[in-house]
Motif scaffolding. Sequence first.
Motif, PDB file in Angstrom:
ATOM      1  N   THR A  32       0.829  -1.113  -0.156  1.00 34.29           N
ATOM      2  CA  THR A  32      -0.074   0.030  -0.002  1.00 34.29           C
ATOM      3  C   THR A  32       0.715   1.157   0.058  1.00 34.29           C
ATOM      4  O   THR A  32       1.957   1.201   0.453  1.00 34.29           O
ATOM      5  N   TYR A  33       0.441   2.269  -0.606  1.00 35.75           N
ATOM      6  CA  TYR A  33       1.335   3.508  -0.694  1.00 35.75           C
ATOM      7  C   TYR A  33       0.069   4.786  -1.014  1.00 35.75           C
ATOM      8  O   TYR A  33      -1.083   4.498  -1.089  1.00 35.75           O
ATOM      9  N   ARG A  34       0.637   5.865  -0.827  1.00 34.59           N
ATOM     10  CA  ARG A  34      -0.115   7.010  -0.876  1.00 34.59           C
ATOM     11  C   ARG A  34      -0.527   7.606  -2.277  1.00 34.59           C
ATOM     12  O   ARG A  34       0.610   7.466  -3.299  1.00 34.59           O
ATOM     13  N   ASP A  37      -2.341   5.892   3.203  1.00 36.25           N
ATOM     14  CA  ASP A  37      -1.953   4.854   2.405  1.00 36.25           C
ATOM     15  C   ASP A  37      -3.025   4.055   1.467  1.00 36.25           C
ATOM     16  O   ASP A  37      -3.113   2.934   1.853  1.00 36.25           O
ATOM     17  N   GLN A  97      -5.539   3.088  -7.624  1.00 35.57           N
ATOM     18  CA  GLN A  97      -5.327   4.350  -6.764  1.00 35.57           C
ATOM     19  C   GLN A  97      -6.580   5.056  -7.016  1.00 35.57           C
ATOM     20  O   GLN A  97      -6.739   6.349  -6.582  1.00 35.57           O
ATOM     21  N   GLN A 120      -9.028   2.131   0.754  1.00 35.65           N
ATOM     22  CA  GLN A 120      -8.048   1.141   0.527  1.00 35.65           C
ATOM     23  C   GLN A 120      -8.641  -0.378   0.052  1.00 35.65           C
ATOM     24  O   GLN A 120      -8.201  -1.052  -0.838  1.00 35.65           O
TER      25      GLN A 120
END
Length: 375
Positions: A241-243, A256, A273, A278
């Motif tokens: 997971t990431y921003r 994230d 994204q 999420q």
Amino acid sequence: MRAEIESIVDEVQQAISLLRRHLDWDKSLKRLDLLNQKAEDPSIWDDPMEAQNLMRERQQLESTVTAIRGLQQSLEDSVELIAMGEEEGDASIVDEAEKTIRGLKAEVDKRQIETLLSGEADANDTYVEVHSGAGGTESQDWAEMLQRMYTRWAERSKMKVELLEEHPGEEAGIKSATLLIKGHNAYGWMKTESGVHRLVRISPYDSQARRHTSFASVWVYPVVDDSIQIEVNESDCRIDTYRASGAGGQHVNTTDSAVRITHIPTGIVVACQQERSQHKNRATAWNMLKARLYEAELERREEAANAEASSKTDIGWGQQIRSYVLQPYQLVKDLRTGVEHTTPQEVLDGDIDGFMEAALAHRVHGDEDAVEDID
């Protein structure tokens, strides 16, 4: 009626007859009646998957039957209008009817090509990935131009487009993007676009106004629906997971929520994204991964079935398929079929049906004519 228009009318009528024959008209009408009866029975929803398959078949068959009937009616109406206009000496009526007939010719030609879309996933929605090649800003700008081209094509084709994932370039353009195009036969039409696209132009980012050649890669794969079962072991995958990034900089997302899934056995990587959730991005990414694995299986089957012709018909990743030259002359040329367009701006605005139709026919018929690259 002028001889030229008479000839076009005959061609359209013959094409409509071929479309009816290909559909097996009488059998299809009986099948549609049966599907309509079943659709009115509430008990079909006792098996939701079977009901969805039935409703999908009904919608597609009804759409095709309605379209063919509409073509026939438009042709007959236009012929009558020409006769009326000629009898009354009204040239405007004749001109308008002749214009309609020419439009019908283009439409039946496209529908005849569409009959070639008989693959098991051709009717499905499709994912389209665009990746910039080496070359920094120049290639990233080119990748964004391709992303726009496919978005415009989908809109012209009355399809819906969703941007699932995008990585902006440092100065301009994009490093990569993933589109979801929703519409009947979206994958069937778009699948011929997979490959490497080349742009030749005077760079707007070069202070010395030199000519640059840029590359971007396109990968098209079908959305896998409930009728296609793909098993994926979670233990074979790495989930990160990431921003999210994109327009708006750091304020796009402060958590994230973006999700990237790597399928370790194959090395396939997908990312989403689009949503702030999420959970939703993870679900979409899983669907994308299943679609990529399914597309890889389709490709393996095709290669096995066409071992001798694969070198001529394969349009997979890494294969240069089209050149777009903006300077020193104006030309877009498909390197598989030889089809050319002398107005690149129209192509970049989404006018790519001619390339798709020719590439689809070439792929199905295994045309073996060699086409030379252009400098």
